[in-house]
Structures are given as C-alpha cells and as structure tokens.
Design an enzyme around this catalytic site. Structure first.
Site, short mmCIF file in Angstrom:
data_model
loop_
_atom_site.label_atom_id
_atom_site.label_comp_id
_atom_site.label_asym_id
_atom_site.label_seq_id
_atom_site.Cartn_x
_atom_site.Cartn_y
_atom_site.Cartn_z
N GLU A 135 0.72 0.55 10.07
CA GLU A 135 -0.72 0.33 9.87
C GLU A 135 -1.54 1.52 10.36
O GLU A 135 -2.56 1.38 11.02
CB GLU A 135 -1.16 -0.99 10.52
N THR A 153 -0.37 5.61 11.53
CA THR A 153 0.27 6.17 12.72
C THR A 153 -0.82 6.46 13.77
O THR A 153 -2.00 6.54 13.44
CB THR A 153 0.97 7.50 12.40
N LEU A 179 0.84 -1.20 0.00
CA LEU A 179 0.00 0.00 0.00
C LEU A 179 0.88 1.25 0.00
O LEU A 179 0.81 2.07 -0.91
CB LEU A 179 -0.94 -0.02 1.22
N GLY A 230 20.32 -0.20 34.89
CA GLY A 230 21.41 -0.28 33.91
C GLY A 230 21.37 -1.57 33.12
O GLY A 230 21.67 -1.60 31.92
N GLY A 245 -6.46 -5.24 10.14
CA GLY A 245 -5.03 -5.31 10.41
C GLY A 245 -4.68 -4.61 11.71
O GLY A 245 -3.83 -5.08 12.48
N ARG A 246 -5.36 -3.49 11.97
CA ARG A 246 -5.09 -2.75 13.21
C ARG A 246 -5.39 -3.57 14.44
O ARG A 246 -4.72 -3.44 15.47
CB ARG A 246 -5.93 -1.48 13.22
N SER A 306 0.75 8.16 5.15
CA SER A 306 -0.58 8.43 5.67
C SER A 306 -1.52 8.91 4.57
O SER A 306 -2.71 8.61 4.56
CB SER A 306 -0.51 9.50 6.77
N TRP A 348 8.17 -0.18 2.56
CA TRP A 348 7.90 -0.72 3.90
C TRP A 348 7.12 -2.03 3.84
O TRP A 348 6.23 -2.25 4.64
CB TRP A 348 7.12 0.29 4.76
#
Lengths: 260, 385
Positions: free
Chosen positions: B366, B368, B127, B343, B245-246, B134, B160
C-alpha cells in the site's frame, strides 16, 4: 411465548478475584466482571425459542450498579428488555434471599410462560437458586437440561447423567435450568450492539418489589463466610526415575491414592 | 495487555469488547495452523462478516456500520493483535469498497454496495502489475469500450492481489486512454466474469493466511455500468482509496507491534538469568521501554489522521505519516522482540519470529515507505502554496 432469563454479573474467572476483607463477601465492585458464561446458554436458548416462534425475552438480574453490564450483553445478544434489581440492602444475600428477590421481580414483570436460568453461577457455584426460585413461583423445575423442546403447553428436556439420560416433560409455565451442552451462545453482532441502546432497562429497588431490607442481605443470610484464605501454592510433583521399575512405581503411586 | 482505549461512545466500547472476545475465542485457535501451512481463512472472514465487522466505516443505508474511522481502525488493530493476515484482509476489503462508495452513482451504490457490505462478500484490489508498482501511472492493463458502448473488455495482468481467487469482486484499475496517469479508469469486476483467471499464490516470507496471486484478464467482458467514476479518473480514485487503506495498514501494524511487545514483556519478566528476571537489567528494560514508546506513538499517529478524516479535514499527509511511523515501529518492535527472546525468539516455538516476518511487508505494501515520504514531502510543498 414470553420468557424470563435470570442472569448474573460475576467476576471474570480469568481475572484476579478476591473477597471484601470487611465482611468476607465476594468483591464484585473492584474486579472486572461480566455476564456469567453459564447464563449465556440460558439467554441463547431463550433467543432460539423466540426466534423459532414469537414472544418476548426479558432478562432479570440482581446486583450492584456494574451488573447492568451483564444485562447489556444479554440485550446485545438479542433479548428484548431487561430488569435490574439494585439495592444496597441486598449486598451479602444468600441463595434463599436471592431467590426471593428474583421471584418478586419476575412476578412484577408478569408471570412468563418459561423461566430459564444457567445451571449455576461461575462465582458462588451453588446451583440452588433455580429450584428455590421455582418453589417460590410455584412452577415445576426441570434442572440441568442439555436439550430442550418447547411445545404449546409443555416442555421436554433431556438431563444427561454419567450413565444414562432422562427425558423429562413438564407443563408450562415452568422453570428450566440449562447446562453448557445445550447450545453455542452467539456473540453480540454490531447490529445487536446498536439495537441494544434503544432497548428498555427497568431499575427496581426492594421497595418496588414489596420487600423490606431485613428480609435480605448479610444479616438475613442463613450462612456466613467466617474466614477465607488464599489457596496454598501448588506443591511440586513427584518425579519418579525409571530404573526398570517405573511402571510398578507409577502403579503403586496411583494405588496409594486409590485411583486404581 | 489489551491497549487502553478512549472510545467515543458506549456502542464503540461494546464493539471493542466483542471484537476482543471473538478474536480470543474464534480466531486465535486457528492462527498457528494457517500461518504454518498457508491458506485462505474463509471461516474467519465469515465469522467477522456475520458480526458486522467487515463493513464498519460505510453508511448504514447500504448495510454498513456507520462508524467513524477512529472506531473502525481500532477494531482492525484489535484483530491484528491476534491475527495479522486477517486484519490486513479486513483493511483490504474496506479499501475495495471505497471507490464505489465514494465515486459510484447512486444507482451503482444501490445496485452493488449492499452485497459488498453484507459481510458475506470479500473484495480484491487490483492496482499493481508485475512491472507497475510504485509507478502506478505506467500500468498496461487495458479496458476497451465496445463500439456500441454496451460494455468493457479488460486485458492484462495484475499482481500482488490479496484474496485473488477467493474474492467475490475485484476493484480494478485499467487503462482507457494512452495518456499516462490521466488515462486510467476504475472498474468493479464480478468474480464470475469469463476471461478472469488467477495465478499461483506467491511464496511469501510471511502473512501466509493472506494468500496473494496474480489476477489475469483475458478478453474479460463486463457491463458498461461497472465503470466507477469518470473515464480517466482512476488514478485519483486509487490514490484517495489508498489514503484510507494506509490507515488500515497503520492500525494493523500497530496491533502487530503491540502483540510483539506483550510477548516480549511477559517473557522478560519470566526468564531468569544471573539469578533474576532479565527485565531487572536496565539494558533490557530500556529496550522494552523504547518498544512501548514506538507502539504508543504509532497508535497516536493513526488515530490523529483518523480524527482529521472523521472531522472532514484533509488527512493525506497524516495518513502517510501514520503508515510510515507505525509500520517502521512494527519492524523495530518485532525485531527487538526477537532480541528479547534470545535464541528462543529465533525458533518457531514462539510467535515473535512470525511477527517479525509479518512486519516487513507493512513497510512495502500500500505504498512503500519511500513513497510515503514522497507523499509527505509533496504535501509540505503544497501547503506553502
């Protein structure tokens, strides 16, 4: 080829295990349990044999209500049907009584061509039930098989010792106990999980097997656990400071304990 | 600690048990090597595929598991507690199947879906582009129909892309008309298509077991029956697919946060300072309490959205809420886990710094979390008619 696999529901070795304070028996109810990992090898071997030819794999267990989880796992892996022998009177049975109940259950299922078991349970770790069961069923017993070939009327098994391996042949029907070297047990697939829902599980009590309560259970056991105590916490190890003589100190430490 | 789960059926309980066992025995031993060096964990996907874990939310008639999202997402969460890269991969694969399953014709579904759901294939979701993130509607990758209508030719670069170069097919969005967001269409591109090539894997901060790269289409020709849905329907398909997907990303982020919390709690009970375990100090114990609250609310948020979806109700807003809440929770919880470890947490001897690096991208990919707020606020307006 029809195969019966004997499986046991045992406390998860990775979880906290305990005994019942009232009668010193293993607590099987209040702990996380599962199909004994050593029995998974027997189930896998049975499935491989049947998949290579044909036949029915029946899994049999003796245990409390939760033990049905062990059967369920075996059915999800691919076994065709299951038998659960459950009866309050069986609680506390020793290996002899367990083998008696299993023998009666297998006879009721119908004498198979092959009985498969793990090499031992992961809780009691006695490893004697397979031979006792073979004796009761009048079958040849081949124990600790790390390789198994099934022919038309005999089985050939390899038993691995420390120094040598034996190859043993036995006529069918026979009982074979298998080690954790024999195969790599499969995980139940999602399809296997769905299919298991529809597979038959029979539930039998002692009466269904023609047994009476006084033949099994804690009172009929030849051995009794009289006491138990937690293992003492591990002692801190000995730290040897190397002042040029570390090797010698190490050697004498091992020699004292007869390791060298 | 394994999360307490209220599963809707016996088989889904068994499915969770099986997932945990496979993750512990098969995936866990591989994680460190892959995440340190990077690479595509092919064997891990093969194992999950053979067990039926790559197709759970799709219809049984095409080889899927027929499971509700409520169940599928909890499996994704369990995988993420052990290996985030693979959980993301499972979610992405599910996403790539969605356009065909929902918008394909019966003929297309019968032809392509069984292979995609067989467990032996993985998909890529093409996509985004280098200059179109976006702002999906600004994409420039173009698909041109042959004069005789016999096929499409794709030209452009996608960016991506998880599984780039490893996937068996690419669910690809491309421009079929110069009409902005309304000129986008969806295609199913087989991996062997001539003219398809892949860029060098991106040098990322984390998720090294999820290599992503550019997917480049140069005069790449596919058959006419590879168009999914109608011409110009691509934007709507992409957004609906992303609603699903989200949820997968929300579930994975929850699992990641759970792992960070578990590691931090164990450490806080073992680590002694001033003569007692550091969890005995309220300042630290309350940090852990807030982490637990964040994980629990993340799980509640994605399960709520999933149950709406399973019930056939609208869930776009709730899916965005779940993605926003759970990925922000993952960022906070993993950062605080590093704090609990002090640490040591900043070293690669412990896994929490990796969790923190892995959490960051969940706020980005997927959609922002700024885009999630856009989706949520638009839904608020829409609800008022």
């Amino acid at each position: 080829m029809n195969i019966v696999v004997c499986v046991k529901y045992v406390p998860d070795t990775q979880a906290e295990r305990t005994f019942n304070a009232s009668d010193n028996t293993t607590d099987r109810v209040n702990v996380d349990g599962l199909l004994s990992e050593l029995d998974e090898y027997a189930v896998e071997e049975a499935l491989k044999i049947v998949e290579a030819g044909e036949g029915v794999v029946t899994v049999v267990t003796v245990g409390p209500a939760q033990a049905s989880d062990a059967l369920k796992k075996a059915l999800q892996m691919g076994a065709d049907k299951a038998v659960h022998v459950i009866d309050d009177a069986i609680h506390g049975s020793d290996a002899l009584a367990t083998s008696l109940v299993l023998a009666k259950a297998i006879e009721k299922v119908g004498m198979p061509d092959l009985v498969l078991t793990g090499m031992s349970s992961t809780d009691g770790i006695m490893g004697v039930v397979p031979t006792m069961l073979a004796e009761r069923l009048g079958l040849p017993a081949v124990t600790f098989a790390s390789d198994l070939t099934v022919g038309a009327d005999s089985v050939t098994a390899r038993r691995d010792g420390d120094a040598a391996s034996q190859t043993i042949e036995a006529a069918l029907p026979a009982l074979v106990s298998v080690t954790d070297q024999i195969n790599e047990p499969r995980y139940p697939s999602f399809k296997g999980i769905m299919a298991a829902k529809k597979k038959p599980v029979e539930t039998w009590g002692l009466a269904d097997l023609g047994l009476s309560a006084d033949e099994v259970g804690l009172d009929a056991a030849w051995t009794k656990v009289t006491a138990f105590e937690a293992r003492p916490p591990r002692q801190q190890g000995t730290i040897v400071k190397d002042e040029g003589d570390g090797g010698g100190k190490l050697a004498s430490f091992l020699a004292e304990r007869k390791f060298i | 600690m394994a999360a307490t789960r209220l599963m809707p059926s016996d088989e889904s309980r068994a499915l969770i048990d099986m997932t945990r066992e496979v993750c512990r025995k098969e995936l866990a031993p591989q994680v460190d090597a892959f995440e340190r060096v990077g690479g595509f964990p092919e064997q891990a996907f093969r194992t999950l595929g053979e067990l039926g874990l790559l197709s759970l939310p799709y219809p049984e008639e095409f080889g899927g598991g027929g499971q509700p999202y409520e169940v599928y997402l909890q499996v994704v969460e369990e995988i993420a507690t052990v290996w985030m890269s693979v959980a993301v991969g499972v979610s992405v694969h599910s996403l790539t199947c969605y356009p065909l399953a929902e918008y394909g014709t019966d003929e297309q579904r019968r032809a392509f879906l069984p292979d995609m759901l067989s467990g032996s294939q993985l998909g890529g979701y093409c996509l985004s582009e280098p200059d179109s993130g976006s702002d999906v509607g600004s994409m420039t990758t173009a698909a041109t129909l042959d004069a005789d209508g016999g096929g499409w030719t794709l030209e452009g670069t996608k960016a991506w892309i998880s599984h780039a170069g490893h996937a068996d097919y690419y669910t690809t969005f491309a421009r079929t008309a110069d009409t902005g967001p309304k000129g986008i269409s969806c295609f199913l591109v087989p991996a062997g298509t001539p003219g398809l090539s892949f860029g060098r894997p991106e040098d990322k901060m984390g998720l090294h077991g999820d290599p992503v790269a550019q997917v480049i289409f140069e005069n790449a020709r596919i058959d006419a029956d590879r168009l999914l849905g109608a011409q110009g329907q691509g934007m709507a398909i992409a957004l609906h697919a992303l609603d699903n997907g989200r949820l997968g990303i929300a579930a994975a982020a929850t699992g990641l946060a759970q792992s960070a919390l578990d590691a931090a709690t164990t450490y806080a009970m073992e680590r002694r300072q001033f003569g007692r375990p550091i969890i005995d100090f309220q300042g630290l114990a309350f940090l852990l309490a807030d982490m637990e609250a964040a994980v629990t609310s993340a799980r509640a948020a994605y399960l709520y959205a999933a149950r709406l979806k399973d019930a056939g109700r609208p869930y776009t807003k709730e899916a965005s809420v779940a993605k926003l809440v759970s990925t922000d929770a993952a960022m906070k919880v993993t950062t605080d886990a590093v704090q609990v470890f002090g640490g040591y947490g900043y070293t690669r001897d412990f896994p929490v710094e990796r969790y923190m690096r892995e959490a960051k991208v969940t706020q980005i990919f997927e959609g922002t979390n700024q885009i999630q707020r856009l989706v949520i606020s638009r839904q608020l307006i829409r609800e008022r008619g």
